[in-house]
Design an enzyme around this catalytic site. Structure first.
Site, PDB file in Angstrom:
ATOM      1  N   GLU A 270      -5.447  -5.634  10.435  1.00 44.36           N
ATOM      2  CA  GLU A 270      -4.416  -4.635  10.708  1.00 44.36           C
ATOM      3  C   GLU A 270      -4.713  -3.963  12.047  1.00 44.36           C
ATOM      4  O   GLU A 270      -5.525  -3.018  12.099  1.00 44.36           O
ATOM      5  CB  GLU A 270      -4.414  -3.569   9.604  1.00 44.36           C
ATOM      6  CG  GLU A 270      -4.180  -4.131   8.223  1.00 44.36           C
ATOM      7  CD  GLU A 270      -3.599  -3.086   7.298  1.00 44.36           C
ATOM      8  OE1 GLU A 270      -2.451  -3.273   6.874  1.00 44.36           O
ATOM      9  OE2 GLU A 270      -4.258  -2.081   7.033  1.00 44.36           O
TER      10      GLU A 270
ATOM     11  N   ASN B 151       0.860  -1.181   0.000  1.00 42.63           N
ATOM     12  CA  ASN B 151       0.000   0.000   0.000  1.00 42.63           C
ATOM     13  C   ASN B 151       0.899   1.234   0.000  1.00 42.63           C
ATOM     14  O   ASN B 151       1.531   1.537   1.008  1.00 42.63           O
ATOM     15  CB  ASN B 151      -0.890  -0.047   1.263  1.00 42.63           C
ATOM     16  CG  ASN B 151      -1.695   1.222   1.458  1.00 42.63           C
ATOM     17  OD1 ASN B 151      -1.792   2.057   0.555  1.00 42.63           O
ATOM     18  ND2 ASN B 151      -2.291   1.370   2.635  1.00 42.63           N
ATOM     19  N   TRP B 152       0.932   1.922  -1.146  1.00 42.81           N
ATOM     20  CA  TRP B 152       1.831   3.073  -1.260  1.00 42.81           C
ATOM     21  C   TRP B 152       1.228   4.343  -0.665  1.00 42.81           C
ATOM     22  O   TRP B 152       1.883   5.400  -0.704  1.00 42.81           O
ATOM     23  CB  TRP B 152       2.233   3.290  -2.729  1.00 42.81           C
ATOM     24  CG  TRP B 152       3.278   2.327  -3.214  1.00 42.81           C
ATOM     25  CD1 TRP B 152       3.929   1.384  -2.468  1.00 42.81           C
ATOM     26  CD2 TRP B 152       3.808   2.218  -4.541  1.00 42.81           C
ATOM     27  NE1 TRP B 152       4.835   0.700  -3.247  1.00 42.81           N
ATOM     28  CE2 TRP B 152       4.777   1.188  -4.532  1.00 42.81           C
ATOM     29  CE3 TRP B 152       3.563   2.886  -5.754  1.00 42.81           C
ATOM     30  CZ2 TRP B 152       5.494   0.816  -5.675  1.00 42.81           C
ATOM     31  CZ3 TRP B 152       4.266   2.523  -6.894  1.00 42.81           C
ATOM     32  CH2 TRP B 152       5.227   1.493  -6.854  1.00 42.81           C
ATOM     33  N   LYS B 153       0.010   4.254  -0.190  1.00 38.58           N
ATOM     34  CA  LYS B 153      -0.649   5.411   0.449  1.00 38.58           C
ATOM     35  C   LYS B 153      -0.493   6.662  -0.431  1.00 38.58           C
ATOM     36  O   LYS B 153      -0.459   6.546  -1.647  1.00 38.58           O
ATOM     37  CB  LYS B 153      -0.096   5.633   1.865  1.00 38.58           C
ATOM     38  CG  LYS B 153      -0.117   4.354   2.684  1.00 38.58           C
ATOM     39  CD  LYS B 153       0.088   4.587   4.153  1.00 38.58           C
ATOM     40  CE  LYS B 153       0.183   3.239   4.857  1.00 38.58           C
ATOM     41  NZ  LYS B 153       0.034   3.342   6.293  1.00 38.58           N
TER      42      LYS B 153
ATOM     43  N   GLU C 279      -6.908   4.159   8.047  1.00 41.74           N
ATOM     44  CA  GLU C 279      -6.724   5.603   7.820  1.00 41.74           C
ATOM     45  C   GLU C 279      -7.980   6.208   7.199  1.00 41.74           C
ATOM     46  O   GLU C 279      -8.317   7.358   7.444  1.00 41.74           O
ATOM     47  CB  GLU C 279      -5.480   5.834   6.948  1.00 41.74           C
ATOM     48  CG  GLU C 279      -4.200   5.584   7.752  1.00 41.74           C
ATOM     49  CD  GLU C 279      -3.002   5.143   6.943  1.00 41.74           C
ATOM     50  OE1 GLU C 279      -3.005   5.261   5.701  1.00 41.74           O
ATOM     51  OE2 GLU C 279      -2.033   4.653   7.567  1.00 41.74           O
TER      52      GLU C 279
ATOM     53  N   SER D   5       3.408  -2.843  10.327  1.00 42.72           N
ATOM     54  CA  SER D   5       4.869  -2.839  10.478  1.00 42.72           C
ATOM     55  C   SER D   5       5.511  -4.151  10.026  1.00 42.72           C
ATOM     56  O   SER D   5       6.445  -4.647  10.676  1.00 42.72           O
ATOM     57  CB  SER D   5       5.257  -2.489  11.917  1.00 42.72           C
ATOM     58  OG  SER D   5       4.733  -1.222  12.256  1.00 42.72           O
TER      59      SER D   5
ATOM     60  N   HIS E 194      -9.569   0.778   4.942  1.00 44.61           N
ATOM     61  CA  HIS E 194      -8.279   0.909   5.641  1.00 44.61           C
ATOM     62  C   HIS E 194      -8.482   1.783   6.878  1.00 44.61           C
ATOM     63  O   HIS E 194      -9.294   2.711   6.859  1.00 44.61           O
ATOM     64  CB  HIS E 194      -7.245   1.527   4.691  1.00 44.61           C
ATOM     65  CG  HIS E 194      -5.856   1.483   5.242  1.00 44.61           C
ATOM     66  ND1 HIS E 194      -5.400   2.403   6.165  1.00 44.61           N
ATOM     67  CD2 HIS E 194      -4.837   0.627   5.025  1.00 44.61           C
ATOM     68  CE1 HIS E 194      -4.152   2.113   6.475  1.00 44.61           C
ATOM     69  NE2 HIS E 194      -3.781   1.040   5.807  1.00 44.61           N
TER      70      HIS E 194
ATOM     71  N   GLY F  97       2.330   1.583  10.932  1.00 45.11           N
ATOM     72  CA  GLY F  97       3.269   2.695  10.839  1.00 45.11           C
ATOM     73  C   GLY F  97       3.948   3.044  12.160  1.00 45.11           C
ATOM     74  O   GLY F  97       4.556   4.101  12.292  1.00 45.11           O
TER      75      GLY F  97
ATOM     76  N   GLY G  36       2.721  -1.404   4.348  1.00 48.54           N
ATOM     77  CA  GLY G  36       2.702   0.027   4.061  1.00 48.54           C
ATOM     78  C   GLY G  36       4.104   0.539   3.824  1.00 48.54           C
ATOM     79  O   GLY G  36       4.677   0.380   2.737  1.00 48.54           O
ATOM     80  N   GLY G  37       4.702   1.118   4.862  1.00 48.04           N
ATOM     81  CA  GLY G  37       6.009   1.773   4.740  1.00 48.04           C
ATOM     82  C   GLY G  37       7.066   0.967   4.001  1.00 48.04           C
ATOM     83  O   GLY G  37       7.759   1.497   3.124  1.00 48.04           O
TER      84      GLY G  37
HETATM   85  C1  PEP Z   1      -0.813  -0.264   6.098  1.00 48.12           C
HETATM   86  O1  PEP Z   1      -0.850   0.921   5.820  1.00 48.12           O
HETATM   87  O2  PEP Z   1      -1.713  -1.012   5.689  1.00 48.12           O
HETATM   88  C2  PEP Z   1       0.287  -0.743   6.923  1.00 48.12           C
HETATM   89  C3  PEP Z   1       0.229  -1.957   7.405  1.00 48.12           C
HETATM   90  O3  PEP Z   1       1.331   0.137   7.149  1.00 48.12           O
HETATM   91  P1  PEP Z   1       2.779  -0.219   7.794  1.00 48.12           P
HETATM   92  O4  PEP Z   1       3.268  -1.481   7.116  1.00 48.12           O
HETATM   93  O5  PEP Z   1       3.618   0.977   7.471  1.00 48.12           O
HETATM   94  O6  PEP Z   1       2.559  -0.439   9.245  1.00 48.12           O
END
Ligand code: PEP
Length: 252
Positions: free
Chosen positions: A168, A10-12, A98, A214, A96, A174, A235-236
């Site tokens: 999640e 997920n490049w957000k 967010e 993470s 998600h 994050g 994500g990151g």
């Molecule tokens: C996400 O945004 O779905 C996520 C899991 O982010 P991260 O891997 O950065 O925790």
């Protein structure tokens, strides 16, 4: 039942079109020859066609990070399932944390979005997860119960075949904190049993449940060893193709 593992990035709201195209091209080169697990990248809307083009022939799928539930109409700023499908995408992330946190998305929105995703020929990745306070107050299972039953309300089991669920925990997104393997397996097993209770064992045993929060090259293997973990939503660590491909390679 064997379920094809899926590692999704997920490049957000990161990367311009040019940056996204370059990263996708690099990823396609690094992933050459990898057939398992399935890989999916979800860039921002404007980059979807660029990334789909860069990934052509690589086997890597693209997905959107959201959709609006109507197909078309006077909904300024929104993007529909058929529009996303038209870019070459085959997945869409829905609900998600967010989106729930900053854009007031509820399970009612999630439910409508899942229906329109399937109607558009997109595979929805339905995100669920509890906040830190909810976990501390021992509400994890009741929160997940609500998110799953309301998100999938009024569906027949044959209408949601192929659905992907991403667990999640909000406190792990994050933050660098990953849920322990015991916590992850406990929740994934619970979610699979919830789906079995609502839609039967056949659907539950075929539904892929991803973990997100993470995920990194050095923790993916222990997560993927768990019985009910079928992949990861990253994500990151998905923003850098070299790091992301290490996650793919390290699944064991
Ligand atoms: C996400 O945004 O779905 C996520 C899991 O982010 P991260 O891997 O950065 O925790």
């Amino acid at each position: 039942m064997s379920r094809k593992q899926l590692i999704a990035g997920n490049w957000k709201m990161f990367k311009t079109g040019a940056e996204a195209g370059q990263a996708a091209q690099k990823l396609a080169d690094l992933a050459a020859g990898i057939r398992e697990p399935e890989i999916m990248i979800a860039p921002a809307f404007p980059s979807l066609p660029i990334v789909a083009k860069a990934l052509e022939g690589s086997g890597i799928k693209t997905g959107a990070q959201n959709l609006f539930h109507e197909n078309e109409g006077a909904y300024t700023g929104e993007v529909s399932g058929p529009m996303i499908r038209d870019t070459g995408a085959s997945y869409v992330i829905i609900g998600h944390s967010e989106r729930r946190q900053y854009f007031m998305e509820t399970d009612v929105h999630v439910n409508k979005k899942i229906r329109s995703a399937f109607q558009a020929g997109l595979t929805p990745v339905m995100c669920i997860g509890e906040s830190e306070t909810e976990r501390d107050e021992k509400k994890t299972f009741s929160v997940l119960d609500k998110q799953v039953s309301n998100g999938l309300k009024d569906f027949r089991s044959d209408e949601i075949e192929g659905l992907v669920v991403a667990y999640e925990p909000v406190w792990a997104i994050g933050t660098g904190k990953t849920a322990t393997t015991d916590q992850v397996q406990e929740v994934h097993g619970y979610v699979r049993s919830l789906i079995a209770g609502l839609f039967g064992n056949f659907l539950a045993s075929g539904t892929r449940i991803l973990y997100g929060g993470s995920v990194k090259p050095d923790n993916i293997r222990s997560l993927m060893e768990l019985k009910d973990v079928d992949g990861a939503l990253v994500g990151g660590a998905s923003l850098d193709p070299e790091k992301f491909i290490k996650i793919v390679q390290n699944i064991g």
